[in-house]
Design a protein around this motif. Structure first.
Motif, PDB file in Angstrom:
ATOM      1  N   ILE A 163     -30.573 -17.901 -19.182  1.00 22.13           N
ATOM      2  CA  ILE A 163     -29.188 -18.020 -18.724  1.00 22.13           C
ATOM      3  C   ILE A 163     -28.885 -16.947 -17.685  1.00 22.13           C
ATOM      4  CG2 ILE A 163     -26.766 -17.788 -19.427  1.00 22.13           C
ATOM      5  CD1 ILE A 163     -27.536 -19.234 -22.021  1.00 22.13           C
ATOM      6  N   GLN A 164     -29.387 -15.735 -17.915  1.00 20.62           N
ATOM      7  CA  GLN A 164     -29.193 -14.667 -16.931  1.00 20.62           C
ATOM      8  C   GLN A 164     -29.849 -15.044 -15.600  1.00 20.62           C
ATOM      9  OE1 GLN A 164     -30.771 -11.303 -19.213  1.00 20.62           O
ATOM     10  NE2 GLN A 164     -28.751 -10.349 -19.065  1.00 20.62           N
ATOM     11  N   LYS A 165     -31.060 -15.567 -15.660  1.00 13.52           N
ATOM     12  CA  LYS A 165     -31.771 -15.982 -14.447  1.00 13.52           C
ATOM     13  C   LYS A 165     -31.008 -17.098 -13.750  1.00 13.52           C
ATOM     14  CE  LYS A 165     -36.018 -18.049 -12.744  1.00 13.52           C
ATOM     15  NZ  LYS A 165     -37.311 -18.614 -13.065  1.00 13.52           N
ATOM     16  N   LEU A 166     -30.537 -18.052 -14.531  1.00 14.85           N
ATOM     17  CA  LEU A 166     -29.799 -19.181 -13.985  1.00 14.85           C
ATOM     18  C   LEU A 166     -28.538 -18.717 -13.271  1.00 14.85           C
ATOM     19  CD1 LEU A 166     -29.576 -22.273 -13.759  1.00 14.85           C
ATOM     20  CD2 LEU A 166     -28.296 -22.210 -15.889  1.00 14.85           C
ATOM     21  N   ASN A 167     -27.790 -17.833 -13.904  1.00 15.41           N
ATOM     22  CA  ASN A 167     -26.571 -17.322 -13.290  1.00 15.41           C
ATOM     23  C   ASN A 167     -26.866 -16.558 -12.005  1.00 15.41           C
ATOM     24  OD1 ASN A 167     -24.764 -18.450 -15.088  1.00 15.41           O
ATOM     25  ND2 ASN A 167     -24.838 -16.703 -16.468  1.00 15.41           N
ATOM     26  N   LEU A 168     -27.959 -15.820 -11.982  1.00 12.70           N
ATOM     27  CA  LEU A 168     -28.353 -15.106 -10.773  1.00 12.70           C
ATOM     28  C   LEU A 168     -28.691 -16.089  -9.652  1.00 12.70           C
ATOM     29  CD1 LEU A 168     -29.038 -12.443  -9.346  1.00 12.70           C
ATOM     30  CD2 LEU A 168     -31.353 -12.690 -10.226  1.00 12.70           C
ATOM     31  N   LEU A 169     -29.449 -17.131  -9.973  1.00 12.42           N
ATOM     32  CA  LEU A 169     -29.802 -18.142  -8.980  1.00 12.42           C
ATOM     33  C   LEU A 169     -28.550 -18.829  -8.425  1.00 12.42           C
ATOM     34  CD1 LEU A 169     -32.858 -19.797 -10.761  1.00 12.42           C
ATOM     35  CD2 LEU A 169     -32.925 -18.410  -8.681  1.00 12.42           C
ATOM     36  N   ARG A 174     -23.940 -20.313   0.596  1.00  7.57           N
ATOM     37  CA  ARG A 174     -23.313 -21.565   1.015  1.00  7.57           C
ATOM     38  C   ARG A 174     -21.993 -21.287   1.709  1.00  7.57           C
ATOM     39  NH1 ARG A 174     -23.023 -25.411  -3.938  1.00  7.57           N
ATOM     40  NH2 ARG A 174     -23.052 -27.074  -2.434  1.00  7.57           N
ATOM     41  N   LYS A 175     -21.656 -22.125   2.643  1.00 11.30           N
ATOM     42  CA  LYS A 175     -20.399 -22.009   3.366  1.00 11.30           C
ATOM     43  C   LYS A 175     -19.468 -23.130   2.911  1.00 11.30           C
ATOM     44  CE  LYS A 175     -21.909 -18.963   6.599  1.00 11.30           C
ATOM     45  NZ  LYS A 175     -22.754 -18.146   5.809  1.00 11.30           N
ATOM     46  N   VAL A 176     -19.153 -23.131   1.613  1.00 12.21           N
ATOM     47  CA  VAL A 176     -18.274 -24.158   1.063  1.00 12.21           C
ATOM     48  C   VAL A 176     -17.109 -23.492   0.346  1.00 12.21           C
ATOM     49  CG1 VAL A 176     -20.107 -25.855   0.763  1.00 12.21           C
ATOM     50  CG2 VAL A 176     -19.573 -24.322  -1.096  1.00 12.21           C
ATOM     51  N   PRO A 177     -16.022 -24.243   0.144  1.00 13.60           N
ATOM     52  CA  PRO A 177     -14.907 -23.677  -0.611  1.00 13.60           C
ATOM     53  C   PRO A 177     -15.330 -23.307  -2.028  1.00 13.60           C
ATOM     54  CG  PRO A 177     -14.287 -25.751   0.445  1.00 13.60           C
ATOM     55  CD  PRO A 177     -15.762 -25.573   0.639  1.00 13.60           C
ATOM     56  N   VAL A 178     -14.631 -22.361  -2.592  1.00 13.31           N
ATOM     57  CA  VAL A 178     -14.962 -21.854  -3.930  1.00 13.31           C
ATOM     58  C   VAL A 178     -14.955 -22.970  -4.965  1.00 13.31           C
ATOM     59  CG1 VAL A 178     -14.198 -20.297  -5.762  1.00 13.31           C
ATOM     60  CG2 VAL A 178     -14.106 -19.555  -3.389  1.00 13.31           C
ATOM     61  N   ASN A 179     -14.053 -23.927  -4.834  1.00 13.05           N
ATOM     62  CA  ASN A 179     -13.977 -24.988  -5.847  1.00 13.05           C
ATOM     63  C   ASN A 179     -15.179 -25.925  -5.807  1.00 13.05           C
ATOM     64  OD1 ASN A 179     -13.156 -26.096  -3.404  1.00 13.05           O
ATOM     65  ND2 ASN A 179     -11.731 -27.511  -4.355  1.00 13.05           N
ATOM     66  N   LEU A 180     -16.024 -25.825  -4.775  1.00 15.48           N
ATOM     67  CA  LEU A 180     -17.235 -26.649  -4.716  1.00 15.48           C
ATOM     68  C   LEU A 180     -18.480 -25.875  -5.100  1.00 15.48           C
ATOM     69  CD1 LEU A 180     -16.596 -28.688  -1.454  1.00 15.48           C
ATOM     70  CD2 LEU A 180     -16.234 -29.395  -3.809  1.00 15.48           C
ATOM     71  N   GLU A 181     -18.330 -24.611  -5.446  1.00 15.10           N
ATOM     72  CA  GLU A 181     -19.475 -23.818  -5.860  1.00 15.10           C
ATOM     73  C   GLU A 181     -19.962 -24.295  -7.223  1.00 15.10           C
ATOM     74  OE1 GLU A 181     -18.185 -19.754  -5.784  1.00 15.10           O
ATOM     75  OE2 GLU A 181     -18.560 -19.578  -3.632  1.00 15.10           O
ATOM     76  N   GLN A 182     -21.213 -24.073  -7.475  1.00 11.12           N
ATOM     77  CA  GLN A 182     -21.789 -24.443  -8.762  1.00 11.12           C
ATOM     78  C   GLN A 182     -21.364 -23.419  -9.808  1.00 11.12           C
ATOM     79  OE1 GLN A 182     -25.786 -25.647  -8.484  1.00 11.12           O
ATOM     80  NE2 GLN A 182     -26.116 -25.738 -10.668  1.00 11.12           N
ATOM     81  N   ASP A 183     -21.022 -23.906 -11.010  1.00  7.95           N
ATOM     82  CA  ASP A 183     -20.555 -23.030 -12.083  1.00  7.95           C
ATOM     83  C   ASP A 183     -21.711 -22.358 -12.800  1.00  7.95           C
ATOM     84  OD1 ASP A 183     -17.890 -23.689 -11.625  1.00  7.95           O
ATOM     85  OD2 ASP A 183     -18.018 -25.451 -12.913  1.00  7.95           O
ATOM     86  N   GLN A 184     -21.431 -21.164 -13.295  1.00  6.61           N
ATOM     87  CA  GLN A 184     -22.414 -20.445 -14.087  1.00  6.61           C
ATOM     88  C   GLN A 184     -22.195 -20.754 -15.563  1.00  6.61           C
ATOM     89  OE1 GLN A 184     -22.275 -16.327 -13.034  1.00  6.61           O
ATOM     90  NE2 GLN A 184     -22.884 -16.715 -10.929  1.00  6.61           N
ATOM     91  N   LEU A 185     -23.117 -20.313 -16.400  1.00  6.46           N
ATOM     92  CA  LEU A 185     -23.061 -20.633 -17.829  1.00  6.46           C
ATOM     93  C   LEU A 185     -22.543 -19.447 -18.643  1.00  6.46           C
ATOM     94  CD1 LEU A 185     -26.392 -22.599 -18.310  1.00  6.46           C
ATOM     95  CD2 LEU A 185     -24.104 -23.498 -17.977  1.00  6.46           C
ATOM     96  N   TYR A 186     -21.312 -19.073 -18.422  1.00  3.51           N
ATOM     97  CA  TYR A 186     -20.760 -17.932 -19.149  1.00  3.51           C
ATOM     98  C   TYR A 186     -20.575 -18.238 -20.628  1.00  3.51           C
ATOM     99  CZ  TYR A 186     -19.876 -15.669 -14.724  1.00  3.51           C
ATOM    100  OH  TYR A 186     -20.028 -15.074 -13.514  1.00  3.51           O
ATOM    101  N   TYR A 187     -20.115 -19.428 -20.948  1.00  2.00           N
ATOM    102  CA  TYR A 187     -19.843 -19.761 -22.346  1.00  2.00           C
ATOM    103  C   TYR A 187     -21.109 -19.646 -23.179  1.00  2.00           C
ATOM    104  CZ  TYR A 187     -18.654 -22.349 -26.512  1.00  2.00           C
ATOM    105  OH  TYR A 187     -18.475 -22.723 -27.811  1.00  2.00           O
ATOM    106  N   GLU A 188     -22.166 -20.289 -22.740  1.00  4.15           N
ATOM    107  CA  GLU A 188     -23.419 -20.220 -23.497  1.00  4.15           C
ATOM    108  C   GLU A 188     -23.944 -18.797 -23.569  1.00  4.15           C
ATOM    109  OE1 GLU A 188     -25.277 -24.542 -22.378  1.00  4.15           O
ATOM    110  OE2 GLU A 188     -26.616 -22.936 -22.956  1.00  4.15           O
ATOM    111  N   LYS A 189     -23.752 -18.053 -22.508  1.00  7.04           N
ATOM    112  CA  LYS A 189     -24.213 -16.673 -22.477  1.00  7.04           C
ATOM    113  C   LYS A 189     -23.511 -15.852 -23.565  1.00  7.04           C
ATOM    114  CE  LYS A 189     -24.552 -12.825 -19.229  1.00  7.04           C
ATOM    115  NZ  LYS A 189     -24.287 -12.375 -17.868  1.00  7.04           N
ATOM    116  N   ILE A 190     -22.218 -16.029 -23.689  1.00 11.07           N
ATOM    117  CA  ILE A 190     -21.458 -15.286 -24.701  1.00 11.07           C
ATOM    118  C   ILE A 190     -21.859 -15.731 -26.102  1.00 11.07           C
ATOM    119  CG2 ILE A 190     -19.127 -14.942 -25.648  1.00 11.07           C
ATOM    120  CD1 ILE A 190     -18.139 -15.104 -22.698  1.00 11.07           C
TER     121      ILE A 190
END
Length: 126
Positions: free
Chosen positions: A86-92, A100-116
């Motif tokens: 999960i740490q590696k995934l979030n870093l990637l 990327r040059k896209v709006p924030v709402n189009l960025e890929q989400d990280q896995l904070y819930y599973e990490k916690i």
């Protein structure tokens, strides 16, 4: 973002049931995925050489690595190993989102819930 996908899916299904896709030009013919209409004429030869040599743009490479890590994560049973993945995934994901040059709402989400959740599980085992 998911609500837009659901609405789009519903609209597509509705149009299919009405037969709105039945008489489209090219129906039943294979797609020509090698068309480079979106690439400027002066760059087409260079793109073709890069494609034939196996070059993958950095963003596509990052997406492949993210997908691979997600697949490994799905089958991971060891708590500590899962946390590392999960740490590696979030870093990637962070690296990809930064480049990327896209709006924030189009960025890929990280896995904070599973990490916690995984972190709490690891602490409870100690």
């Amino acid at each position: 973002m998911d609500i837009f996908i659901k609405i789009a899916e519903e609209k597509i299904k509705e149009a299919q049931s009405k037969g709105e896709f039945d008489n489209l030009p090219g129906k039943g013919k294979p797609l020509n995925l090698d068309e480079d209409n979106h690439v400027p004429q002066e760059l087409r030869i260079a793109y073709k050489i890069l494609k034939n040599s196996g070059y993958i743009p950095p963003e596509i490479q990052a997406q492949k690595e993210i997908k691979s890590t997600l697949d490994l994560l799905k089958h991971c049973t060891d708590e500590r190993e899962k946390y590392k993945k999960i740490q590696k995934l979030n870093l990637l994901i962070t690296k990809m989102n930064i480049t990327r040059k896209v709006p924030v709402n189009l960025e890929q989400d990280q896995l904070y819930y599973e990490k916690i959740v995984d972190k709490v599980k690891i602490k409870n085992k100690k």
